[in-house]
Design an enzyme around this catalytic site. Structure first.
Site, PDB file in Angstrom:
ATOM      1  N   ASP A 119       0.839  -1.209   0.000  1.00 46.57           N
ATOM      2  CA  ASP A 119       0.000   0.000   0.000  1.00 46.57           C
ATOM      3  C   ASP A 119       0.867   1.249   0.000  1.00 46.57           C
ATOM      4  OD1 ASP A 119       0.930  -0.375   2.624  1.00 46.57           O
ATOM      5  OD2 ASP A 119      -1.035  -0.922   3.397  1.00 46.57           O
TER       6      ASP A 119
ATOM      7  N   ASN B  10      -7.993  -2.704  14.023  1.00 45.09           N
ATOM      8  CA  ASN B  10      -9.394  -2.882  13.616  1.00 45.09           C
ATOM      9  C   ASN B  10      -9.548  -4.059  12.650  1.00 45.09           C
ATOM     10  OD1 ASN B  10      -8.237  -1.904  11.312  1.00 45.09           O
ATOM     11  ND2 ASN B  10      -9.478  -0.046  11.172  1.00 45.09           N
TER      12      ASN B  10
ATOM     13  N   HIS C 236      -7.735  -4.536   9.927  1.00 41.09           N
ATOM     14  CA  HIS C 236      -7.408  -4.288   8.516  1.00 41.09           C
ATOM     15  C   HIS C 236      -6.205  -5.114   8.078  1.00 41.09           C
ATOM     16  CE1 HIS C 236      -4.719  -0.470   9.356  1.00 41.09           C
ATOM     17  NE2 HIS C 236      -3.992  -1.561   9.398  1.00 41.09           N
TER      18      HIS C 236
ATOM     19  N   GLU D 205      -9.787  -1.473   5.138  1.00 39.91           N
ATOM     20  CA  GLU D 205     -10.424  -1.190   6.419  1.00 39.91           C
ATOM     21  C   GLU D 205     -11.708  -2.017   6.542  1.00 39.91           C
ATOM     22  OE1 GLU D 205      -8.579   0.289   8.396  1.00 39.91           O
ATOM     23  OE2 GLU D 205      -7.948   2.305   7.822  1.00 39.91           O
TER      24      GLU D 205
END
Ligand code: PGA
Length: 255
Positions: free
Chosen positions: A63, A132, A134, A139
């Protein structure tokens, strides 16, 4: 899925680097998926200590932020250059990072997805997991078959990454991330997790339902996953059928 539990973050790096070194020895032109963030750093440090020729290895970053100026020290292009390409003496021409400063980031994302396919796909994808759930910057709510695309970062992710910037406001709002569908096409997924603050999300990802609410839960559907976790991160893992944690005593452990 195989799960290795080791005492320290540094030991996670040693075990994961051992796996990568074995892959590169058997396939000198292996294509690696490169993760940034804190968890994978010990891997690159440990891999640098292996006497394995990496000149033919190529890499694709997971990313990149959208909107940082070229050369920004916290752009993943720069982080990968410093922490991976230079440390491992990879050929810079063989290491790709999504173009976060492209005029058309969506097109840059689609081109990146196509470049991975054109390279024959990723042999081993290194991964971390976010608080979370991800995977890369997919996400919660990301489609399980998503491709490389522009995503909006959650406030939780921006807060977690603020440690790398002078002020929290400097953390970009958007990114280009490999999609979950893209990641699932890699031949082998190597997830590295450290710290007690990741224990609940790691257990949710590996032992809970497969759901877009926890993108990393998709790992349960991949045929070849290796998890390397320190004791603190593995503390809440429940042995389930096909997922028996293998406890490894020390950093010298190999597979
Ligand atoms: P970390 O990030 O390794 O820096 O905790 C992992 C992630 O957000 O994927």
């Amino acid at each position: 899925m195989e799960i290795f539990v080791v005492p320290t973050a540094s030991a996670t790096g040693s075990v994961a680097a051992g796996i990568l070194a074995a892959v590169i020895r058997s396939k000198p032109d292996a294509v690696l998926g490169l993760a940034t963030g804190g968890s994978p750093l010990p891997i690159y440090k440990a891999l640098a200590g292996h006497s394995v020729d990496m000149s033919a290895v190529s890499g694709f970053a997971l990313d990149e932020y959208v909107g940082l100026p070229a050369g920004h020290p916290e752009s993943y292009a720069e982080v990968v250059r410093r922490e991976v390409t230079e440390r491992l003496q990879l050929d810079p021409a063989k290491v790709a990072v999504p173009d976060g400063s492209a005029a058309d980031p969506e097109q840059a994302a689609a081109d990146y997805d196509a470049a991975i396919a054109a390279a024959g796909g990723i042999d081993v994808q290194i991964l971390g997991i976010g608080h979370n759930g991800h995977l890369a910057f997919n996400e919660p709510g990301s489609a399980l078959d998503s491709r490389t695309r522009v995503e909006v970062l959650t406030e939780r992710t921006r807060a977690a990454n603020a440690r790398y910037f002078s002020t929290p406001e400097e953390v970009p709002l958007r990114c280009i991330t490999q999609g979950l569908g893209t990641i699932m096409e890699a031949g082998h997924l190597l997830l590295v997790v450290n710290g007690a603050d990741k224990a609940d999300i790691l257990a949710a990802a590996l032992n809970g339902p497969v759901t877009a609410d926890c993108p990393a839960s998709i790992l349960q559907w991949h045929p070849h996953v290796t998890v390397v976790a320190d004791e603190a991160a593995a503390a809440l893992l429940a042995p389930a059928s096909g997922q028996v944690p293998v406890r490894v005593a020390g950093a010298a452990a190999t597979v």
